[in-house]
Enzyme design. Structure first.
Site, PDB file in Angstrom:
ATOM      1  N   TRP A 150       0.854  -1.301  -0.016  1.00 54.47           N
ATOM      2  CA  TRP A 150       0.012  -0.101  -0.103  1.00 54.47           C
ATOM      3  C   TRP A 150       0.813   1.251   0.182  1.00 54.47           C
ATOM      4  O   TRP A 150       0.293   2.294  -0.272  1.00 54.47           O
ATOM      5  CB  TRP A 150      -0.930  -0.010   1.171  1.00 54.47           C
ATOM      6  CG  TRP A 150      -0.136  -0.296   2.480  1.00 54.47           C
ATOM      7  CD1 TRP A 150      -0.120  -1.433   3.083  1.00 54.47           C
ATOM      8  CD2 TRP A 150       0.591   0.650   3.190  1.00 54.47           C
ATOM      9  NE1 TRP A 150       0.609  -1.263   4.446  1.00 54.47           N
ATOM     10  CE2 TRP A 150       1.280   0.024   4.474  1.00 54.47           C
ATOM     11  CE3 TRP A 150       1.020   2.025   3.063  1.00 54.47           C
ATOM     12  CZ2 TRP A 150       1.856   0.601   5.281  1.00 54.47           C
ATOM     13  CZ3 TRP A 150       1.870   2.645   4.165  1.00 54.47           C
ATOM     14  CH2 TRP A 150       2.139   1.799   5.170  1.00 54.47           C
ATOM     15  N   ASN A 151       2.164   1.170   0.146  1.00 54.60           N
ATOM     16  CA  ASN A 151       2.919   2.514   0.411  1.00 54.60           C
ATOM     17  C   ASN A 151       3.214   3.195  -0.780  1.00 54.60           C
ATOM     18  O   ASN A 151       3.395   4.344  -1.053  1.00 54.60           O
ATOM     19  CB  ASN A 151       4.212   2.096   1.415  1.00 54.60           C
ATOM     20  CG  ASN A 151       5.257   1.347   0.712  1.00 54.60           C
ATOM     21  OD1 ASN A 151       4.798   0.502  -0.355  1.00 54.60           O
ATOM     22  ND2 ASN A 151       6.217   1.192   1.147  1.00 54.60           N
ATOM     23  N   LYS A 174      -2.649  -8.704  -7.595  1.00 58.30           N
ATOM     24  CA  LYS A 174      -3.448  -8.326  -6.452  1.00 58.30           C
ATOM     25  C   LYS A 174      -2.694  -7.304  -5.905  1.00 58.30           C
ATOM     26  O   LYS A 174      -1.775  -7.144  -5.099  1.00 58.30           O
ATOM     27  CB  LYS A 174      -3.116  -9.633  -5.645  1.00 58.30           C
ATOM     28  CG  LYS A 174      -4.463  -9.511  -4.359  1.00 58.30           C
ATOM     29  CD  LYS A 174      -3.940 -10.124  -3.186  1.00 58.30           C
ATOM     30  CE  LYS A 174      -2.887  -9.407  -2.395  1.00 58.30           C
ATOM     31  NZ  LYS A 174      -3.702  -8.085  -1.944  1.00 58.30           N
ATOM     32  N   PRO A 175      -3.375  -6.124  -5.802  1.00 55.01           N
ATOM     33  CA  PRO A 175      -2.940  -4.841  -4.956  1.00 55.01           C
ATOM     34  C   PRO A 175      -3.282  -4.958  -3.679  1.00 55.01           C
ATOM     35  O   PRO A 175      -4.171  -5.947  -3.139  1.00 55.01           O
ATOM     36  CB  PRO A 175      -3.717  -3.789  -5.765  1.00 55.01           C
ATOM     37  CG  PRO A 175      -5.191  -4.470  -6.018  1.00 55.01           C
ATOM     38  CD  PRO A 175      -4.770  -5.620  -6.364  1.00 55.01           C
ATOM     39  N   ALA A 176      -2.603  -4.271  -2.680  1.00 56.02           N
ATOM     40  CA  ALA A 176      -2.983  -4.213  -1.209  1.00 56.02           C
ATOM     41  C   ALA A 176      -4.281  -3.846  -1.169  1.00 56.02           C
ATOM     42  O   ALA A 176      -4.918  -3.162  -1.669  1.00 56.02           O
ATOM     43  CB  ALA A 176      -1.964  -3.217  -0.524  1.00 56.02           C
ATOM     44  N   GLY A 228       6.458  -6.382  -0.595  1.00 58.27           N
ATOM     45  CA  GLY A 228       6.002  -6.182   0.831  1.00 58.27           C
ATOM     46  C   GLY A 228       6.884  -6.877   1.871  1.00 58.27           C
ATOM     47  O   GLY A 228       7.938  -6.687   1.966  1.00 58.27           O
ATOM     48  N   SER A 229       6.392  -7.425   3.152  1.00 58.44           N
ATOM     49  CA  SER A 229       6.866  -7.664   4.368  1.00 58.44           C
ATOM     50  C   SER A 229       7.927  -8.722   4.126  1.00 58.44           C
ATOM     51  O   SER A 229       7.657  -9.787   3.201  1.00 58.44           O
ATOM     52  CB  SER A 229       6.052  -7.986   5.521  1.00 58.44           C
ATOM     53  OG  SER A 229       5.546  -9.175   5.297  1.00 58.44           O
ATOM     54  N   GLU A 250      10.791  -8.029  -3.085  1.00 60.82           N
ATOM     55  CA  GLU A 250      11.262  -6.745  -2.310  1.00 60.82           C
ATOM     56  C   GLU A 250      10.757  -6.631  -1.136  1.00 60.82           C
ATOM     57  O   GLU A 250       9.613  -6.237  -1.094  1.00 60.82           O
ATOM     58  CB  GLU A 250      10.664  -5.419  -3.382  1.00 60.82           C
ATOM     59  CG  GLU A 250      11.377  -5.528  -4.994  1.00 60.82           C
ATOM     60  CD  GLU A 250      12.855  -5.168  -5.035  1.00 60.82           C
ATOM     61  OE1 GLU A 250      13.398  -4.646  -3.953  1.00 60.82           O
ATOM     62  OE2 GLU A 250      13.101  -5.199  -6.327  1.00 60.82           O
ATOM     63  N   LEU A 251      11.609  -6.787  -0.256  1.00 59.66           N
ATOM     64  CA  LEU A 251      11.140  -7.240   1.310  1.00 59.66           C
ATOM     65  C   LEU A 251      11.354  -5.919   2.130  1.00 59.66           C
ATOM     66  O   LEU A 251      11.702  -4.730   1.646  1.00 59.66           O
ATOM     67  CB  LEU A 251      11.484  -8.263   1.367  1.00 59.66           C
ATOM     68  CG  LEU A 251      11.333  -9.422   0.821  1.00 59.66           C
ATOM     69  CD1 LEU A 251      11.751 -10.836   1.214  1.00 59.66           C
ATOM     70  CD2 LEU A 251       9.847  -9.665   0.453  1.00 59.66           C
ATOM     71  N   CYS A 284      10.618   1.499   2.603  1.00 58.70           N
ATOM     72  CA  CYS A 284      11.342   0.181   2.834  1.00 58.70           C
ATOM     73  C   CYS A 284      12.858   0.817   2.748  1.00 58.70           C
ATOM     74  O   CYS A 284      13.681   0.014   3.303  1.00 58.70           O
ATOM     75  CB  CYS A 284      11.185  -0.986   1.934  1.00 58.70           C
ATOM     76  SG  CYS A 284      11.215  -0.595   0.219  1.00 58.70           S
ATOM     77  N   GLU A 385      11.598  -2.662  11.974  1.00 57.85           N
ATOM     78  CA  GLU A 385      11.306  -1.443  10.783  1.00 57.85           C
ATOM     79  C   GLU A 385      10.177  -0.580  11.770  1.00 57.85           C
ATOM     80  O   GLU A 385       9.236  -1.300  12.230  1.00 57.85           O
ATOM     81  CB  GLU A 385      10.795  -2.309   9.604  1.00 57.85           C
ATOM     82  CG  GLU A 385      11.298  -1.637   8.341  1.00 57.85           C
ATOM     83  CD  GLU A 385      10.770  -2.423   7.122  1.00 57.85           C
ATOM     84  OE1 GLU A 385      10.325  -3.715   7.107  1.00 57.85           O
ATOM     85  OE2 GLU A 385      10.815  -1.576   6.205  1.00 57.85           O
TER      86      GLU A 385
END
Ligand code: ADP
Length: 485
Positions: A150-151, A174-176, A228-229, A250-251, A284, A385
């Site tokens: 979502w960021n 699939k978006p947030a 995401g996470s 990409e975490l 991130c 984080e």
């Protein structure tokens, strides 16, 4: 009451098969801005089927034609950049100026990969004998299951689909759940700009697990591209192993930002402020540990605090505001916990340090831009984080010590180094364990041409640059034996 949105796949809008919808709210006001189709496994399956049918054609579409379509997509997005920026701000909260620059990053990606699409070449290698050759050729991996956070609800999508489509792949995204609108509207925009039906499909859902499961189990999906996470990334990587699907991840990150005593202090302060408070600290690559040499750390903290106090929190849609809300109450709670933990263990709050409660910010999602001084390794903020507008400053005394401390993390995404000594800059960047390092600036990659990504538990693969394109291509080796006449 906001508008109603369905899923967009196979070139058309489709309600969720269950008929369910979920609510999307504006984090700055708490108001509902839309009701969106709440998809399940079966919706995902339909979208994947559409993407599979489209793959048969798109993967064979000439590179020059794919390039032409990508260029038209870039132009279409640019023409409506203001409108897309407003939607982004409404669903995500960031100031309109930041939203517009995010949309324009997407335009740049589409435009850049329109060029890359033309240059998917191969190689000829001499074989072992005079009458043999080895041909290397590149082929799209197949249907891609993309999952975005979502960021950055707009640029994370364009950064994945521009190279994927250039390579000849088709995508189900699939978006947030917090920010599905930018994605859904882009799917329609790109279809209208000439992208064939089924090449880019978007399905939204409140609970990501069933759709994620379909991505992992449906054999048509050959690659999972996830941002995401770290926790969810590991889960997807483990699931992808069952069918040996490709993954790019990409975490999370925990970026060290190192300021040596020979650095231009004002430059470093400005860069720290820009990179820490952009998107209200919800990126991130935000500096998470600001290491400043002990001879200048106090001055640095005061200067950074001055900048933090100058920021104007507010609804991003309002021109005056320069920092928006956090995405949701749970995000605010985490920031509160990190700051309170640091305070209890001896950190000094130089600026901010509280939830904002002015009338217009009453919904509780706004946290004051904060500077903490005297951070020690035992504080949660030094290793977890925060994902909020909190700048934690740690003093150090030697180069050796700061390199060891900076690398003492499971993450390895971004790092920043400020020094005017070229030898030191070279030594330190060689030693830092990070996928991206900025020297004397907060700019890690200057545009779509720069590969973006991390090492260690921050992920694998790169987005952006030529490397980003090859993430969606597979190599084929063909050995040819020429018959002697
Ligand atoms: P964040 O903490 O930033 O929300 P997440 O990793 O939870 O990070 O979310 C990033 C994206 O991953 C979102 O689109 C979210 O819906 C999705 N996601 C979370 N859990 C799963 C899952 N089990 N399967 C597929 N996608 C998931």
């Amino acid at each position: 009451m906001g508008r109603t949105y369905n899923n967009y796949y196979d070139g058309a809008w489709h309600p969720a098969l269950s008929g369910r919808r979920f609510e999307v709210t504006n984090p700055a006001t708490g108001e509902q801005i839309a009701m969106v189709a709440d998809s399940d496994r079966e919706d995902a399956k339909q979208a994947i089927d559409a993407a599979s049918r489209a793959f048969a054609v798109w993967s064979k579409t000439h590179q020059m034609e794919r390039s032409r379509v990508l260029r038209k997509m870039a132009q279409a997005l640019e023409q409506r950049a203001d409108e897309f920026a407003r939607i982004l701000t409404e669903e995500q909260g960031k100031p309109l100026r930041e939203a517009r620059s995010e949309v324009m990053m997407g335009v740049a990606s589409l435009d850049w990969y329109a060029d890359e699409a033309r240059r998917i070449n191969g190689e000829i290698i001499p074989g072992g004998l005079p009458n043999t050759r080895i041909w290397l050729s590149w082929h799209p991996v197949g249907v891609v299951g993309a999952i975005t956070p979502w960021n950055f609800p707009s640029s994370m999508i364009t950064r994945k689909i521009a190279p994927a489509l250039a390579a000849g792949c088709t995508v189900v995204l699939k978006p947030a759940e917090q920010t599905p609108l930018s994605a859904l509207l882009m799917a329609e925009l790109f279809r209208n700009a000439g992208l064939p039906p089924g090449v880019f499909n978007v399905i939204a859902c409140l609970n990501p697990a069933p759709v994620g499961d379909e991505f992992l189990n449906n054999r048509a999906i050959r690659k999972i591209s996830f941002t995401g996470s770290t926790e969810v990334g590991k889960f997807l990587m483990a699931g992808a192993a069952r069918q040996v699907k490709l993954v790019s991840l990409e975490l999370g990150g925990h970026a060290p930002f190192i300021v040596f005593d020979d650095a231009d202090l004002d430059l470093a302060v400005a860069a720290a402020s820009n990179q820490k408070f952009v998107n209200a600290g919800q990126t991130c690559i935000c500096p998470n540990r600001i290491y400043v040499h002990e001879s200048v750390s106090h001055a640095f903290a005061e200067k950074l605090a001055e900048r933090a106090r100058m920021l104007v929190p507010g609804n991003g849609i309002d021109d005056a505001s320069t920092i928006g809300p956090l995405i949701e109450p749970a995000a605010v709670q985490k920031v509160i916990e990190h700051v309170e933990d640091a305070r209890a263990k001896g950190a000094r709050v130089v600026a901010g340090g509280a939830v904002l409660v002015a009338n217009e910010l009453r919904n509780g999602n706004f946290y004051a831009p904060t500077v903490l001084y005297g951070i020690t390794p035992d504080m949660r903020i030094a290793s977890e984080e925060t994902f909020g507008p909190v700048a934690p400053i740690i003093s150090f005394s030697s180069e050796e010590e700061v390199i060891a401390a900076a690398n003492n993390t499971l993450y390895g995404l971004a790092a920043y180094v400020f020094t005017n000594d070229i030898s030191r800059a070279t030594r330190v960047t060689d030693a830092l364990q990070a996928g991206m390092i900025a020297i004397n600036s907060n700019t890690l990659t200057t545009g779509p041409q720069g590969p973006f990504g991390g090492i260690k538990e921050s992920g694998m693969g790169r987005e952006g640059g030529t490397a980003g394109l090859y993430g969606f291509l597979e190599m084929k080796t063909v050995s040819l034996t020429v018959r002697p006449e």
